[in-house]
Write a protein that holds these residues in place. Sequence first.
Motif, PDB file in Angstrom:
ATOM      1  N   ALA B  71       0.956  -1.083  -0.029  1.00 34.36           N
ATOM      2  CA  ALA B  71       0.130  -0.158  -0.122  1.00 34.36           C
ATOM      3  C   ALA B  71       0.943   1.514   0.105  1.00 34.36           C
ATOM      4  O   ALA B  71       0.341   2.371  -0.548  1.00 34.36           O
ATOM      5  CB  ALA B  71      -0.992   0.057   1.299  1.00 34.36           C
ATOM      6  N   TYR B  72       2.111   1.255   0.795  1.00 32.23           N
ATOM      7  CA  TYR B  72       2.688   2.654   0.956  1.00 32.23           C
ATOM      8  C   TYR B  72       4.009   2.660  -0.146  1.00 32.23           C
ATOM      9  O   TYR B  72       4.608   3.630   0.006  1.00 32.23           O
ATOM     10  CB  TYR B  72       2.946   2.548   2.285  1.00 32.23           C
ATOM     11  N   TYR B  75       1.987   0.689  -4.219  1.00 34.55           N
ATOM     12  CA  TYR B  75       0.868   1.293  -5.015  1.00 34.55           C
ATOM     13  C   TYR B  75       0.843   2.717  -5.413  1.00 34.55           C
ATOM     14  O   TYR B  75       0.294   2.974  -6.464  1.00 34.55           O
ATOM     15  CB  TYR B  75      -0.319   1.110  -3.772  1.00 34.55           C
ATOM     16  N   PRO B  76       1.497   3.414  -4.686  1.00 39.18           N
ATOM     17  CA  PRO B  76       1.851   4.730  -5.206  1.00 39.18           C
ATOM     18  C   PRO B  76       2.419   4.850  -6.616  1.00 39.18           C
ATOM     19  O   PRO B  76       2.199   5.545  -7.598  1.00 39.18           O
ATOM     20  CB  PRO B  76       2.615   5.487  -4.317  1.00 39.18           C
ATOM     21  N   ARG B  79      -0.458   3.680  -9.107  1.00 35.27           N
ATOM     22  CA  ARG B  79      -1.572   4.758  -9.463  1.00 35.27           C
ATOM     23  C   ARG B  79      -0.665   6.012 -10.174  1.00 35.27           C
ATOM     24  O   ARG B  79      -1.747   7.080  -9.997  1.00 35.27           O
ATOM     25  CB  ARG B  79      -2.426   4.796  -8.351  1.00 35.27           C
ATOM     26  N   SER B 108      -9.833  -2.568 -12.825  1.00 39.40           N
ATOM     27  CA  SER B 108     -11.036  -2.365 -12.136  1.00 39.40           C
ATOM     28  C   SER B 108     -11.718  -3.505 -11.337  1.00 39.40           C
ATOM     29  O   SER B 108     -12.429  -3.256 -10.485  1.00 39.40           O
ATOM     30  CB  SER B 108     -12.190  -1.965 -13.200  1.00 39.40           C
ATOM     31  N   ILE B 109     -11.433  -4.745 -11.542  1.00 35.09           N
ATOM     32  CA  ILE B 109     -11.587  -5.738 -10.807  1.00 35.09           C
ATOM     33  C   ILE B 109     -10.388  -6.561 -10.243  1.00 35.09           C
ATOM     34  O   ILE B 109     -10.439  -6.480  -9.147  1.00 35.09           O
ATOM     35  CB  ILE B 109     -12.198  -6.894 -11.779  1.00 35.09           C
ATOM     36  N   GLU B 112      -8.647  -3.610  -7.810  1.00 39.10           N
ATOM     37  CA  GLU B 112      -9.715  -2.919  -6.860  1.00 39.10           C
ATOM     38  C   GLU B 112     -10.090  -4.150  -5.758  1.00 39.10           C
ATOM     39  O   GLU B 112     -10.287  -3.788  -4.611  1.00 39.10           O
ATOM     40  CB  GLU B 112     -11.141  -2.547  -7.685  1.00 39.10           C
ATOM     41  N   TRP B 113     -10.021  -5.441  -6.340  1.00 37.47           N
ATOM     42  CA  TRP B 113     -10.244  -6.424  -5.208  1.00 37.47           C
ATOM     43  C   TRP B 113      -9.183  -6.602  -4.422  1.00 37.47           C
ATOM     44  O   TRP B 113      -9.052  -6.742  -3.165  1.00 37.47           O
ATOM     45  CB  TRP B 113     -10.636  -7.770  -5.921  1.00 37.47           C
ATOM     46  N   GLU B 115      -6.464  -4.875  -3.543  1.00 40.79           N
ATOM     47  CA  GLU B 115      -6.071  -3.591  -2.558  1.00 40.79           C
ATOM     48  C   GLU B 115      -6.865  -3.685  -1.421  1.00 40.79           C
ATOM     49  O   GLU B 115      -6.449  -3.144  -0.359  1.00 40.79           O
ATOM     50  CB  GLU B 115      -6.167  -2.215  -3.289  1.00 40.79           C
ATOM     51  N   HIS B 116      -7.966  -4.360  -1.508  1.00 35.63           N
ATOM     52  CA  HIS B 116      -8.976  -4.402  -0.056  1.00 35.63           C
ATOM     53  C   HIS B 116      -8.984  -5.736   0.530  1.00 35.63           C
ATOM     54  O   HIS B 116      -8.806  -6.056   1.751  1.00 35.63           O
ATOM     55  CB  HIS B 116     -10.280  -4.083  -0.452  1.00 35.63           C
ATOM     56  N   ILE B 117      -8.960  -6.920  -0.279  1.00 34.45           N
ATOM     57  CA  ILE B 117      -9.011  -8.136   0.210  1.00 34.45           C
ATOM     58  C   ILE B 117      -7.706  -8.483   1.145  1.00 34.45           C
ATOM     59  O   ILE B 117      -7.802  -9.233   2.042  1.00 34.45           O
ATOM     60  CB  ILE B 117      -9.565  -9.316  -0.871  1.00 34.45           C
ATOM     61  N   TRP B 119      -5.933  -6.768   3.171  1.00 32.06           N
ATOM     62  CA  TRP B 119      -5.953  -6.343   4.434  1.00 32.06           C
ATOM     63  C   TRP B 119      -6.944  -7.455   5.502  1.00 32.06           C
ATOM     64  O   TRP B 119      -6.624  -7.245   6.666  1.00 32.06           O
ATOM     65  CB  TRP B 119      -6.681  -5.092   4.393  1.00 32.06           C
ATOM     66  N   LEU B 120      -7.403  -8.264   4.746  1.00 32.33           N
ATOM     67  CA  LEU B 120      -8.210  -9.168   5.575  1.00 32.33           C
ATOM     68  C   LEU B 120      -7.244 -10.200   6.311  1.00 32.33           C
ATOM     69  O   LEU B 120      -7.512 -10.967   7.113  1.00 32.33           O
ATOM     70  CB  LEU B 120      -9.357 -10.053   5.053  1.00 32.33           C
ATOM     71  N   ALA B 159      -8.089 -15.116   1.008  1.00 30.99           N
ATOM     72  CA  ALA B 159      -7.509 -13.756   0.508  1.00 30.99           C
ATOM     73  C   ALA B 159      -6.212 -13.471   0.148  1.00 30.99           C
ATOM     74  O   ALA B 159      -6.153 -12.790  -1.021  1.00 30.99           O
ATOM     75  CB  ALA B 159      -7.736 -12.942   1.904  1.00 30.99           C
TER      76      ALA B 159
END
Lengths: 115, 190
Positions: B71-72, B75-76, B79, B108-109, B112-113, B115-117, B119-120, B159
């Motif tokens: 993420a840090y 990802y920058p 994007r 888009s799938i 997007e999936w 980057e969130h899943i 974290w579980l 995940a």
Amino acid sequence: MSAPSTASAPQAKLNPNGAGAAAVLAAGIGSFLVAAFAILADKAPSIKSLMNFYKPTGPLSGVTTCAIVVWLAVWALLHWRWSSRNVEIGRVTAAAFILLFLGLLLTFPPIADLL
Amino acid sequence: MEITVRGLWTMIHGIGFGALYLMACSGALVEFYRRYRSPLGPEIEVEDERFLRIYLAAMAVLAWLTVLTGAYIIYPWYRAVPPPGTASLAAFPQRLLMSNPSTAAWHSIGMEWKEHIAWLVPISITMAAVVFSQYRRSLRIHPELRAAVLGFVWASLFAAGIAGFFGAMLNKNAPVAGGPTIHIVPEEQK
């Protein structure tokens, strides 16, 4: 892992399940919150800009930070309330698994986009 | 033989932390089943229990390192927005994927999936490590709690698998590359 319970009453009293139940339920809540905050940030531009904690990472930084902070706070609170006693573990784990399932499901973009 | 700094970080994130987590997760599941398959089985030895405690804690550290570097750090770069008039989108993976309808869904799938899943995973495995550390061998007398921990470890494997799969596919279609180049082996003389 569907073995019958071997816990005797004195053993369970000496080693209550409350602390474990608190951790499990909090993990379910945390998992759900990642998806919930992501959907909120996606649907509401005002929340999206609020979640922009670290610009290079964008709203993902706020979404995940908020979910982690709330998860840890809920865990601490539940631990404080439950750690010295036995709770109804079946209902707690059922709730945790439902939240975990929703978290997994709602992070999938085509499903999140339906909301 | 050379690699860019961004390529190296992507490798550390994906192979060094992510893939290692996936392998470790399979090991943890095997260990759980081996130890608790029968409530009447032999008592778990202290050394054995200590090993699993450290193993799960190491997995939690790996999971956090994976999502935080993802993420840090990476990802920058993924994007980043190209300045107006940029001719080549090679250094801007998200824009490169979205510029072509046949690759747009990887972002888009897939992203997007992912980057969130992802974290579980640290949430689930941190819980598993803490509960195991708290209850240790007495987890044997709490079958419901044990089943919950096991369920979350399975969920973390799922995940992490999703995140790993899309990470690999995204990097195949639009690699995160660029930055200074590290020369691992000097150029060969022809």
